[in-house]
Write a protein that holds these residues in place. Sequence first.
Motif, short mmCIF file in Angstrom:
data_model
loop_
_atom_site.label_atom_id
_atom_site.label_comp_id
_atom_site.label_asym_id
_atom_site.label_seq_id
_atom_site.Cartn_x
_atom_site.Cartn_y
_atom_site.Cartn_z
N ARG A 146 42.20 64.24 67.11
CA ARG A 146 42.80 65.04 66.04
C ARG A 146 42.26 64.61 64.67
O ARG A 146 42.06 65.44 63.79
CB ARG A 146 44.32 64.93 66.06
CG ARG A 146 44.92 65.68 67.23
CD ARG A 146 46.42 65.86 67.09
NE ARG A 146 46.97 66.52 68.25
CZ ARG A 146 46.89 67.81 68.51
NH1 ARG A 146 46.27 68.60 67.67
NH2 ARG A 146 47.42 68.33 69.60
N SER A 147 42.02 63.33 64.51
CA SER A 147 41.45 62.82 63.26
C SER A 147 40.02 63.34 63.07
O SER A 147 39.63 63.75 61.97
CB SER A 147 41.46 61.30 63.26
OG SER A 147 40.86 60.79 62.11
N MET A 148 39.23 63.33 64.14
CA MET A 148 37.85 63.81 64.07
C MET A 148 37.78 65.30 63.78
O MET A 148 36.85 65.78 63.14
CB MET A 148 37.12 63.50 65.38
CG MET A 148 36.88 62.03 65.57
SD MET A 148 36.11 61.48 67.12
CE MET A 148 35.83 62.88 68.10
N ARG A 208 40.12 67.09 62.14
CA ARG A 208 41.16 67.37 61.13
C ARG A 208 40.88 68.65 60.34
O ARG A 208 41.75 69.50 60.18
CB ARG A 208 41.28 66.20 60.18
CG ARG A 208 42.39 66.39 59.15
CD ARG A 208 42.58 65.17 58.27
NE ARG A 208 42.92 64.03 59.11
CZ ARG A 208 42.44 62.81 58.94
NH1 ARG A 208 41.59 62.56 57.97
NH2 ARG A 208 42.77 61.83 59.74
N THR A 224 44.91 60.97 69.31
CA THR A 224 45.04 60.75 67.87
C THR A 224 43.66 60.68 67.22
O THR A 224 43.42 61.28 66.17
CB THR A 224 45.82 59.44 67.60
OG1 THR A 224 47.12 59.56 68.19
CG2 THR A 224 45.95 59.17 66.11
N THR A 225 42.73 59.98 67.86
CA THR A 225 41.36 59.90 67.37
C THR A 225 40.72 61.29 67.32
O THR A 225 40.07 61.66 66.34
CB THR A 225 40.52 58.97 68.27
OG1 THR A 225 41.10 57.68 68.26
CG2 THR A 225 39.07 58.89 67.81
#
Length: 85
Positions: free
Chosen positions: A75-77, A79, A72-73
Amino acid sequence: MYYVYVLLSKKDKKFYIGFTENLKSRVKKHKKGKIFATKGRLPLNLVFYEAYLNKYDALRREKYLKTKKGKTTLRSMLREYLAKI
């Protein structure tokens, strides 16, 4: 140096997260289909890497990125990059 790297498969749109001491050589092996874990997921793109001075710090980071929270981290980084593909 020790590297944690992330490859993105164009075939299945999933990440492969790995660890190596020689990033350039390892990525070439992945792209040529010489690594069993990614052989069936070609083509691959290197989308992220981090460098560490300590092997155990790199291994700990690799282990974290392979968890649900780590992905999740990641994918956030990434994005903006992921939105374009």
